[in-house]
Design a protein around this motif. Structure first.
Motif, PDB file in Angstrom:
ATOM      1  N   ARG A 148       9.401   3.840 -11.613  1.00  0.00           N
ATOM      2  CA  ARG A 148       9.692   3.926 -10.152  1.00  0.00           C
ATOM      3  C   ARG A 148       9.750   3.028  -9.574  1.00  0.00           C
ATOM      4  N   ARG A 149      10.274   2.567  -8.424  1.00  0.00           N
ATOM      5  CA  ARG A 149       9.743   1.616  -7.461  1.00  0.00           C
ATOM      6  C   ARG A 149       8.725   2.000  -6.561  1.00  0.00           C
TER       7      ARG A 149
ATOM      8  N   HIS B  23       5.615   0.966 -14.216  1.00  0.00           N
ATOM      9  CA  HIS B  23       6.451   1.125 -12.893  1.00  0.00           C
ATOM     10  C   HIS B  23       6.776  -0.204 -12.096  1.00  0.00           C
ATOM     11  N   ARG B  24       7.793  -0.427 -11.474  1.00  0.00           N
ATOM     12  CA  ARG B  24       8.066  -1.468 -10.774  1.00  0.00           C
ATOM     13  C   ARG B  24       7.324  -1.491  -9.490  1.00  0.00           C
TER      14      ARG B  24
ATOM     15  N   GLU C 192       5.619  -3.612  -6.026  1.00  0.00           N
ATOM     16  CA  GLU C 192       5.198  -4.700  -5.244  1.00  0.00           C
ATOM     17  C   GLU C 192       4.052  -4.408  -4.258  1.00  0.00           C
TER      18      GLU C 192
ATOM     19  N   GLN D  82      12.870  -1.981   1.780  1.00  0.00           N
ATOM     20  CA  GLN D  82      12.403  -1.989   0.514  1.00  0.00           C
ATOM     21  C   GLN D  82      12.904  -0.891  -0.251  1.00  0.00           C
TER      22      GLN D  82
ATOM     23  N   PRO E 255      11.336   2.058  -1.119  1.00  0.00           N
ATOM     24  CA  PRO E 255      10.594   2.607  -2.636  1.00  0.00           C
ATOM     25  C   PRO E 255      10.776   4.145  -2.699  1.00  0.00           C
TER      26      PRO E 255
END
Length: 676
Positions: free
Chosen positions: A378-379, A401-402, A404, A460, A462
């Protein structure tokens, strides 16, 4: 990269693949003296990480010398479990060793069914706070035979070597010590007589295992206890061990009851290598160095400089079992640090609780917390780059997971910078080194100077947010506490402003006391300057001590409770208070502050009102959560997890473990806003 550290070494008939040994450390994973799954998983992980020797222990040779939180090998029925363990360790490429243990006067009666501990003489133990009974000749023979029988079982169980503990103030050390051994028979008095019990014990162990089996001893390089053996006497003790038949000598620091720090951050890295060198000069068998050997470069240097033949990495391998492998592969920056905080190891053992690690969420949970790649990447947006957010980001990325990471400050670290500011606390900053390396390796985008607001969340988009937005310093509900000019402990630790001669600190918890030490040390000479002045005899010893401890500010701490430092760990509390005393910090307990100004403190104590002028007032009254992000996420119906100080004031281990679990549990169905 570290040629001395990763060269092989021979001990008796055994060749060890490198110069790294994991020493015996109390773990308290069971209270029935038996191995269990937690031990198996723990030692397998240590062996998998690349150490040459993995030592299981301490393992008691009988119950009265071990108690019920120390493993024992006092009967043949225990052999199969230990055989299973040695097979596991060897299968991972390490050499399994065992440490045979008897505490003597250090046994706690409550842990041995309220029996009286036994020792060379009936001398009060400051460690167990008990007067032991003096061992009879029958007792002496019985304990020696117990050591020999345990050694025989150890060989049958598949261990490659046995180590006899003669350090820390335990039984063999007690026989050596003129302070504890006041016998008048053949086992007391002269050096030769005090050597008799240790010598005979080693000889009986040797006879039990044979000439070709490695036998070692772990000895104190200096007892660091007034009236006991110093590093002037220990070389002769080491020579007696060698003559008795040991193949390797493992040198550590002093006794548990010493007032010289043995493990915490106050002890410089590798500081006790001189004790190993002192022993190495006296014997021809290999010598191991111990205590606060934290980084590969330092470890390799100790070997290169001839201080020792091997190094012990104890709590360092709790923090990162893969320290050896990462060093060997040139990934030293990715070693998860041991900060020598003692919070998950020493503090736990002192209270009979299972060991964990403040900075390694998997230590002691190797089977339960296995990081595996997710089937549903998941983001993930992580808000906040303090320890909780950093650990969450790294763990989530390792799971696939991706991720940031967003931080409103100009750098990562959060309160780690505050924790690492006081004297001798710089080890905490190693967390920042570690997380920088992991963020780089995992290619996690990091956005600094970027608050997480509703617009950013919309942009974003998310799939899950981990909110680790931290806390802010709390102003106490004292009249005048918000007056202009009054600083918080956070401001002092972060910015190090000039403070003046007389400084008041309001709050005697851990933060207040560490801030007091930080302020009191301002203006004192550095260790480098001290060494220079000492080398050239530029000042008297008395003057040097004054320059070390007399800084530019005098500090007074006000604590309303009867006792300051209630939230300081047991293993480091005495060290902190000793340092505060050395720096002349005054601590007023039972002092209820009634009013503050930028230049004065009014307080009540023992029914009397006081008022005193100060050049600077600093408040150290805790923190309050910063969790407005949770409200935004709830309104936008985005799944999120809150973690760290934004859920309430926590310690660093709570932040790191919470960050790990927030990511680790992402595949588990969660409610909006669930705290990790």
């Amino acid at each position: 990269m570290y040629p001395y550290l990763f060269s092989p070494i021979r001990i008796n008939r055994l060749e060890v693949k490198n110069r790294i040994a994991y020493p015996a450390l109390g773990l308290a994973f069971s209270h029935d003296r038996r191995l269990n799954g937690r031990y198996f998983n723990y030692f397998q992980e240590i062996a998998r990480g690349g150490a040459g020797i993995v030592t299981v222990g301490p393992v008691g040779v009988d119950v009265i010398g071990a108690g019920f939180i120390v493993l024992t090998l006092d009967n043949d029925g225990a052999i199969p479990d230990f055989k299973r363990l040695t097979d596991m360790i060897r299968s991972e490429g390490a050499s399994p060793w065992i440490q045979l243990f008897h505490a003597g006067a250090y046994s706690h009666p409550i842990l041995i069914n309220n029996q009286t501990p036994m020792a060379p003489s009936a001398v009060l133990s400051k460690y167990s706070r008990t007067i032991p009974r003096e061992m009879t000749l029958e007792d002496i023979l019985g304990v020696q035979e117990a050591f020999a029988a345990a050694a025989r079982r150890a060989r049958e169980a598949g261990f490659d070597g046995v180590e006899i503990i003669a350090s820390g103030g335990y039984l063999l050390t007690q026989f050596w010590s003129p302070l504890k051994n006041q016998r008048t028979d053949l086992y007391g008095g002269s050096f030769e007589n005090r050597a008799r019990f240790p010598r005979e014990t080693i000889q009986k162990v040797r006879a039990a295992v044979g000439d070709d089996f490695p036998v070692g001893v772990r000895m104190a390089g200096n007892d660091f206890v007034p009236g006991s053996n110093t590093d002037s006497e220990t070389p002769a003790i080491a020579r007696a061990y060698e003559a008795a038949g040991v193949d390797v000598i493992n040198v550590t620091g002093g006794w548990h009851e010493t007032r010289v720090p043995q493990l915490p951050m106050e002890l410089p890295r590798g500081a006790y290598a001189y004790l190993a060198l002192n022993i190495k000069r006296a014997v021809s068998v290999p010598v191991m160095a111990s205590n606060r050997i934290a980084d590969p470069g330092g470890a390799d240097r100790l070997l290169r400089d001839g201080c020792a033949d091997m190094v012990n990495l104890g709590r360092v391998l709790i923090a990162d079992p893969f320290w050896p492998l990462k060093a060997f592969e040139g990934r030293a920056a990715e070693i998860r640090p041991c900060t020598a905080c003692g919070q998950g190891c020493a503090d736990q053992v002192f209270t009979g609780q299972p060991v964990f690690c403040a900075g390694n969420p998997r230590a002691g949970f190797e089977a339960e917390r296995v990081i595996e790649k997710t089937d549903t990447p998941r983001r993930i947006l992580v808000a906040g780059a303090g320890p909780a957010g950093l650990e969450a980001a790294v763990t989530a990325a390792l799971m696939g997971h991706r991720v940031e990471l967003f931080e409103q400050a100009p750098d990562i670290g959060g309160q780690i910078w505050l924790a690492g500011a006081p004297p001798h606390k710089q080890e905490y900053l190693e967390y920042i080194r570690y997380y920088r390396a992991m963020l780089n390796r995992l290619e996690i985008p990091v956005h600094l100077n970027t608050p997480v607001d509703a617009a950013l969340i919309r942009a974003q988009a998310p799939e899950h947010v981990i909110a680790a937005t931290g806390a802010a310093p709390l102003r106490p509900p004292i009249p005048g506490a918000d007056a202009e000019g009054i600083l918080t402990a956070w401001e002092v630790l972060r910015h190090n402003p000039p403070l003046g001669r007389e400084v008041a600190i309001i709050g005697g918890g851990a933060v207040g006391l560490e801030t007091a030490l930080f302020v009191a040390a301002k203006g004192t000479i550095s260790a480098e300057t001290l060494a220079f002045l000492f080398t050239y005899r530029a000042a008297s010893e008395e003057r040097l001590r004054e320059l070390v401890f007399n800084g530019s500010s005098r500090v007074t701490v006000f604590e309303m409770l009867p006792r300051a430092g209630g939230d300081v760990g047991r293993s480091t509390r005495w060290v902190l208070f000793e340092r505060l005393k050395q720096f002349g910090v005054t601590i007023e307990t039972g002092a209820r502050v009634t009013e503050l100004t930028a230049r004065s403190v009014a307080w009540e104590q023992d029914g009397t009102a006081h008022n005193r002028a100060f050049d600077q007032v600093v408040v150290a009254s805790g923190s309050c959560p910063v969790n407005t992000l949770a409200e935004r996420l709830t309104a936008q119906e985005i799944p999120f997890t809150t973690v760290g100080d934004c859920t309430g004031p926590r310690k660093i281990q709570d932040a790191i473990h919470g960050g790990f679990l927030a990511a680790f549990n992402l595949d588990r169905k969660q409610k909006h806003g669930e705290a990790a």
